[in-house]
Design a protein around this motif. Structure first.
Motif, PDB file in Angstrom:
ATOM      1  N   LEU A  29      10.497 -49.618   7.527  1.00 43.24           N
ATOM      2  CA  LEU A  29       9.330 -50.494   7.552  1.00 43.24           C
ATOM      3  C   LEU A  29       9.736 -51.913   7.943  1.00 43.24           C
ATOM      4  O   LEU A  29       9.051 -52.587   8.723  1.00 43.24           O
ATOM      5  CB  LEU A  29       8.655 -50.492   6.166  1.00 43.24           C
ATOM      6  CG  LEU A  29       7.422 -51.373   6.021  1.00 43.24           C
ATOM      7  CD1 LEU A  29       6.335 -50.930   7.016  1.00 43.24           C
ATOM      8  CD2 LEU A  29       6.907 -51.346   4.588  1.00 43.24           C
ATOM      9  N   GLU A  30      10.876 -52.327   7.425  1.00 41.77           N
ATOM     10  CA  GLU A  30      11.357 -53.683   7.750  1.00 41.77           C
ATOM     11  C   GLU A  30      11.674 -53.802   9.237  1.00 41.77           C
ATOM     12  O   GLU A  30      11.393 -54.832   9.883  1.00 41.77           O
ATOM     13  CB  GLU A  30      12.616 -53.982   6.922  1.00 41.77           C
ATOM     14  CG  GLU A  30      13.182 -55.392   7.166  1.00 41.77           C
ATOM     15  CD  GLU A  30      14.468 -55.637   6.394  1.00 41.77           C
ATOM     16  OE1 GLU A  30      15.109 -56.647   6.647  1.00 41.77           O
ATOM     17  OE2 GLU A  30      14.815 -54.763   5.540  1.00 41.77           O
ATOM     18  N   ARG A  32      10.280 -52.125  11.711  1.00 45.94           N
ATOM     19  CA  ARG A  32       9.038 -52.170  12.489  1.00 45.94           C
ATOM     20  C   ARG A  32       8.405 -53.547  12.395  1.00 45.94           C
ATOM     21  O   ARG A  32       7.896 -54.088  13.368  1.00 45.94           O
ATOM     22  CB  ARG A  32       8.057 -51.116  11.952  1.00 45.94           C
ATOM     23  CG  ARG A  32       8.503 -49.673  12.247  1.00 45.94           C
ATOM     24  CD  ARG A  32       7.359 -48.707  11.900  1.00 45.94           C
ATOM     25  NE  ARG A  32       7.789 -47.324  12.042  1.00 45.94           N
ATOM     26  CZ  ARG A  32       8.253 -46.590  11.047  1.00 45.94           C
ATOM     27  NH1 ARG A  32       8.319 -47.115   9.818  1.00 45.94           N
ATOM     28  NH2 ARG A  32       8.631 -45.347  11.279  1.00 45.94           N
ATOM     29  N   GLU A  33       8.427 -54.100  11.177  1.00 44.02           N
ATOM     30  CA  GLU A  33       7.807 -55.428  11.010  1.00 44.02           C
ATOM     31  C   GLU A  33       8.593 -56.509  11.746  1.00 44.02           C
ATOM     32  O   GLU A  33       8.033 -57.533  12.148  1.00 44.02           O
ATOM     33  CB  GLU A  33       7.730 -55.763   9.515  1.00 44.02           C
ATOM     34  CG  GLU A  33       6.741 -54.892   8.755  1.00 44.02           C
ATOM     35  CD  GLU A  33       6.736 -55.202   7.273  1.00 44.02           C
ATOM     36  OE1 GLU A  33       7.633 -55.961   6.836  1.00 44.02           O
ATOM     37  OE2 GLU A  33       5.842 -54.687   6.536  1.00 44.02           O
ATOM     38  N   ALA A  34       9.883 -56.295  11.914  1.00 39.26           N
ATOM     39  CA  ALA A  34      10.716 -57.298  12.615  1.00 39.26           C
ATOM     40  C   ALA A  34      10.562 -57.192  14.118  1.00 39.26           C
ATOM     41  O   ALA A  34      11.158 -57.964  14.865  1.00 39.26           O
ATOM     42  CB  ALA A  34      12.181 -57.122  12.216  1.00 39.26           C
TER      43      ALA A  34
END
Length: 640
Positions: A29-30, A32-34
């Motif tokens: 998830l991190e 993708r958010e980055a």
């Protein structure tokens, strides 16, 4: 977001830290958010998937290691000594826990191929243990036949398996679906089967099947070892019990011989019969009575219970015949007191507890000691052996050589042959001469006479003058004891020792006549045979025959000056017609009828029967003939 190398390094760090699945999801998830590009995101996802595979393999290795450890622990536990039931419970419990089964059970095979459930773990009903599995049905039979594991993900819906109603009922009651069975292999045979089951549909993997097979193989070895241990233990217990019995028997034998030595010592020390009986009763813990051959008590050590004397008499005869102790209900025993072939009596023991074999042997030895004491007390005459038989043989075979020596022998035996004696010859019709001889010894002793065996018959020389009564008494006692008929002939009395042989010959002729007349099983004496007895008699005693046949009528006429004898002659001469007899006598027919009634009172109701009437007529003719002869002799004397 870190670079590609940083992402892979982060996955490795999570893997090393044994992080949970949520940490991997947070890492993706991190990324993708980055704003990681698709290629970088794909590499990171691939790294996460690989870490999952590594973790799965690690868990599988851990499970295998844990299972192997548990299997090793199980193998160690199986080496401990268990009884069969305890061992089987341990196996089913370990199988259930090792592979996470809801239920586990174990079946054992019988020699005929059938099997039954011996133990179970995790069941919720009472239907499983003891269940008969039959032959050739169910997973266990298939597994034993194939010698490999057999399983079904959903047993009740599996049509490839031969179902049995009893097995299906248990599976249905327990709510089971997945079942696996592995054979308990031992060499080329199988001991049974080990089962595991789940209450949900389940497919069993190779590791689980291999693990259960390994457990089953260990269990088979342990079961065989436990059986051998139990067999060895049973054999050891049997040997211990045998040793204990042997020691007990040796102790009893030692005690037996000590008691026998003590009884023999009492005899040699000159102790009396009461002392010897008391020592025997103490050794056998009971009440002892010594009886003579006639059944009369000689001594008793205490109070005896109520006894059925008829049964005691039969048992005593059996003991004398078999020459060994005989038991009766109520712990009562009889032992014969014998000296060779001579009957000296019997020991009657009422024991306080059942006798064992050694006790019976001691009773027999005590009877021997009593016999020795009796012989010593009786003196050398009784110690010579069966002197009664020898004496009787001398009287019958050498009647003309009766002298002072023979009379002295009879006096030493307490016999007085100068008194009247009758001879009874008895022949058992059932062929059981052994029992009859034993009885004859006792009977002759009781009656104060002699006994012997000649021509397959019992010979009794008994004090008395009534041969018929003696024959009936002897037959009446011997026949019920033997359980069949006894033919008896009798004669006498004898005038003295030298006359015994003649009377014996007459008794034998009576017995032969009885046989010729088809009277086997009856009793015959010279008196009972009537005119046949007169013919068989050596001295032809006509006067005795006349007296025994029509004596009451002759006496009545002599006392009352009556005319009954002439009436009898006229009655028979007229063919049994009272009317014709009245004409012959010149009296009224009513007078003849009254005289015939008086004759019936004197001679008995059966006097007119053919056999009796013939004897009466013969007696009347002999009387008339003797009267004529006496008259002629008297006339000839006067003329001379």
């Amino acid at each position: 977001m870190r670079g590609d190398g940083d992402g892979s390094l982060a996955v490795l760090e999570l893997l090393v830290a044994e992080a949970p699945q949520s940490a991997y999801d947070a890492l993706l998830l991190e990324a993708r958010e980055a704003g990681a590009d698709s290629e970088e995101l794909a590499r990171l996802t691939r790294a996460v998937d690989l870490s999952h595979a590594v973790r799965k393999n690690a868990r599988r290795r851990e499970q295998r290691e844990a299972a192997l450890t548990a299997l090793v622990d199980t193998a160690h536990d199986l080496t401990s000594p268990y009884d069969i039931d305890g061992l089987l419970r341990l196996i089913t419990r370990r199988a259930r826990r090792l592979l996470g089964f809801d239920m586990a059970w174990l079946s054992l095979s019988r020699p005929d191929g059938s099997a039954y459930v011996r133990t179970s773990e995790g069941e919720t009903t009472a239907l499983n243990v003891g269940l008969e599995l039959g032959t050739g049905r169910g997973l266990g039979s298939i597994a034993q036949g194939r010698r490999s594991a057999v399983w079904s993900a959903d047993y009740l819906d599996d049509d490839t398996i031969a179902h049995a109603p009893g097995i299906d009922a248990v599976v249905r009651a327990e709510g089971l679906h997945a079942i696996i069975a592995v054979p308990l292999r031992r060499g080329d045979s199988t001991l049974g089967a080990l089962y595991g089951a789940d209450r949900a549909v389940r497919r069993f993997g190779p590791d689980e099947i291999g693990m259960l097979l390994s457990l089953a193989d260990l269990a088979a070895v342990a079961i065989e070892k436990a059986r051998l241990l139990e067999q060895t233990r049973d054999e050891v217990h049997e040997l211990e019990a045998f040793g204990s019995r042997t020691n007990t028997a040796l102790t009893r034998v030692r005690y037996l011989w000590e008691c026998h030595a003590r009884l023999a010592g009492l005899v040699l020390d000159g102790a009396g019969l009461p002392t010897l009986a008391r020592a025997t009763a103490d050794a056998l813990d009971g009440v002892l009575q010594v009886r003579d051959p006639g059944g009369r008590p000689l001594t008793v050590t205490g109070e005896l219970p109520d006894l059925d004397e008829a049964s005691v008499t039969r048992a005593a005869l059996q003991a004398l015949t078999d020459r060994r102790p005989v038991g009766l209900p109520g712990d009562v025993w009889l032992a014969p007191v014998l000296a060779g072939a001579e009957d000296l009596g019997v020991l009657l023991l009422s024991a306080s507890a059942p006798l064992v074999e050694e006790d019976v042997r001691l009773l027999q030895l005590a009877a021997q000691s009593v016999a020795s004491l009796m012989l010593i007390q009786r003196g050398t005459a009784a110690a010579e052996g069966p002197v009664h038989e020898e004496l009787l043989a001398d009287l019958l075979e050498r009647p003309h050589t009766v002298g002072a020596h023979l009379l002295d022998r009879t006096r030493r035996l307490g016999l007085d042959l100068d008194r009247p004696h009758v001879v009874v010859v008895a022949r058992p019709e059932g062929g059981e001469l052994g029992k009859a001889v034993a009885w004859a010894s006792s009977y002759a002793y009781r009656m104060g006479g002699l006994k012997g065996v000649r021509r397959g018959c019992i010979v009794l020389v008994l004090p008395g003058t009534d041969a018929s009564a003696a024959a009936h008494r002897a037959s009446g006692e011997l026949s019920p004891l033997l359980g069949h008929a006894v033919s008896t002939g009798a004669a006498g009395p004898a005038a003295g020792p030298g006359d015994v042989a003649r009377v014996y010959a007459e008794a034998v002729r009576c017995l032969d006549a009885l046989t010729a007349l088809d009277g086997a099983g009856g009793t015959a004496s010279l008196r009972e045979l009537g005119f046949l007895g007169l013919l068989l008699s050596a001295d032809h005693d006509v006067e005795a025959f006349i007296a025994s046949t029509v004596g009451p009528v002759l006496e009545y006429d002599a006392d009352r000056r009556a005319d009954l004898t002439r009436t009898l002659d006229a009655y028979f001469a007229s063919g049994g017609s009272p009317t014709h007899a009245a004409e012959e006598l010149h009296v009224h027919p009513n007078t003849v009828s009254r005289r015939l009634e008086r004759i019936a009172e004197l001679l008995g109701e059966g006097w007119q029967k053919p056999a009796r009437a013939l004897e009466i007529q013969m007696a009347l003719r002999l009387r008339k003939t003797r009267a004529v002869l006496d008259a002629r002799r008297s006339t000839g004397w006067r003329e001379a």
